[in-house]
Design an enzyme around this catalytic site. Structure first.
Site, short mmCIF file in Angstrom:
data_model
loop_
_atom_site.label_atom_id
_atom_site.label_comp_id
_atom_site.label_asym_id
_atom_site.label_seq_id
_atom_site.Cartn_x
_atom_site.Cartn_y
_atom_site.Cartn_z
N LYS A 15 1.11 -1.24 0.01
CA LYS A 15 -0.40 0.06 -0.09
C LYS A 15 1.04 1.61 0.21
O LYS A 15 0.68 2.14 -0.72
CB LYS A 15 -0.72 0.22 1.50
CG LYS A 15 -1.43 1.02 1.34
CD LYS A 15 -3.06 0.99 2.51
CE LYS A 15 -2.30 0.51 3.94
NZ LYS A 15 -1.97 1.89 4.83
N ARG A 90 -8.93 5.80 9.45
CA ARG A 90 -8.28 4.54 9.94
C ARG A 90 -9.85 3.93 10.67
O ARG A 90 -10.16 2.59 11.26
CB ARG A 90 -7.30 4.29 10.54
CG ARG A 90 -6.52 3.34 11.11
CD ARG A 90 -5.63 3.22 12.33
NE ARG A 90 -4.38 3.94 11.49
CZ ARG A 90 -3.47 3.19 10.82
NH1 ARG A 90 -3.77 2.17 10.71
NH2 ARG A 90 -2.39 3.88 10.61
N ARG A 127 10.57 -11.75 4.76
CA ARG A 127 10.97 -9.89 4.66
C ARG A 127 11.48 -10.21 4.93
O ARG A 127 11.80 -10.52 5.90
CB ARG A 127 9.72 -8.95 4.64
CG ARG A 127 9.78 -7.45 4.95
CD ARG A 127 8.90 -6.91 4.20
NE ARG A 127 7.94 -7.11 5.63
CZ ARG A 127 6.84 -5.59 6.17
NH1 ARG A 127 6.61 -5.11 4.70
NH2 ARG A 127 6.60 -5.82 7.16
N ARG A 154 12.52 -9.71 10.46
CA ARG A 154 12.18 -8.55 11.17
C ARG A 154 11.62 -10.18 12.13
O ARG A 154 11.02 -10.52 12.38
CB ARG A 154 11.07 -8.01 10.66
CG ARG A 154 10.95 -6.98 10.20
CD ARG A 154 10.40 -6.26 9.50
NE ARG A 154 9.11 -5.91 10.59
CZ ARG A 154 8.78 -4.94 10.02
NH1 ARG A 154 8.32 -4.31 9.71
NH2 ARG A 154 7.24 -5.47 11.50
N ARG A 165 -1.62 -10.28 13.17
CA ARG A 165 -1.21 -8.60 12.95
C ARG A 165 -2.60 -8.45 11.88
O ARG A 165 -2.98 -7.80 11.70
CB ARG A 165 -0.19 -8.38 12.73
CG ARG A 165 0.84 -7.72 13.08
CD ARG A 165 1.53 -7.48 13.28
NE ARG A 165 2.35 -6.57 11.46
CZ ARG A 165 3.44 -7.07 10.62
NH1 ARG A 165 4.30 -7.56 10.57
NH2 ARG A 165 3.35 -5.70 9.16
#
Ligand SMILES: [Zn+2]
Length: 214
Positions: A15, A90, A127, A154, A165
């Site tokens: 995004k 949001r 990632r 990460r 998440r």
């Protein structure tokens, strides 16, 4: 006509990258909540000082302050020809506040980048970031493209944390998507494609949404 774009999408959907690319191509500012909160806190305006006090106390900035900061930002000159919002709204309350801020001359286009959860989990779990400078690595690379440092996973990117998440994102965002979905200027874009293909679909979706508005 101005292009006012709200970009929605789960973590890992690209995004932020797409928002930046669209903004650059159209010559309009990309307005991300993280950036404008930092700016506002430094600017010393009334609402900026309030935001700084909340953040310094380690709390989340509420709708009232957030709406005020976004209003100050989109009223600036460089946003007259449009903007891309990344990370705002949001909540439904924020979306209502945004509607109240805007006139009807230009459409508010909402782009929702959709990706199956399994694809996102795979993307996020693989990632890598630079262990030295924190830069997000180009997929497939073996060292940091910025400083040459070694790449690490990460810590919050392992499978279960990623699914958690995404679950939180879905629960938080569903009311917002429902708020926008029935509008003719709401468009879903398939995010499970190359970045170039996603960008092309976003351009086509925005063009179609603007035609509907005319
Ligand atoms: Zn680095």
């Amino acid at each position: 006509m101005a292009v006012r774009l709200v970009m929605l999408g789960p973590p890992g959907a690209g995004k932020g990258t797409q928002a930046e690319r669209f903004a650059r191509e159209r010559g309009v500012p990309k307005i991300s909540t993280g950036d404008i909160l930092r700016e506002a806190a430094q600017s010393g305006t009334d609402v900026g000082r309030k935001a700084k006090a909340v953040m310094d106390a380690g709390r989340l900035v509420g709708d009232d302050i957030m709406n005020g900061i976004v209003r100050e930002r989109i009223e600036r000159n460089d946003a007259r020809r449009g903007f891309v919002l990344d990370g705002f709204p949001r909540t439904v309350a924020q979306a209502e506040a945004l509607d109240a801020l805007l006139d009807d001359e230009s459409p508010l286009v909402i782009i929702d980048i959709e990706i199956p959860e399994d694809v996102l989990v795979r993307r996020l779990s693989t990632r890598r970031i630079c262990g030295s400078c924190g830069w997000t690595a180009v997929p497939g690379s073996t060292s940091c493209s910025r400083c040459g440092g070694a790449l690490v996973q990460r810590r919050d990117d392992d499978d279960n944390v990623v699914r958690e998440r995404l679950g939180v994102y879905g629960r938080d965002t569903q009311p917002l998507v429902n708020y926008y979905r029935r509008r003719p200027t709401f468009r879903s874009v398939d995010g499970d494609q190359s970045p170039d293909a996603v960008a092309a679909d976003i351009s086509a979706a925005v063009a179609a949404a603007v035609r509907v508005h005319e």
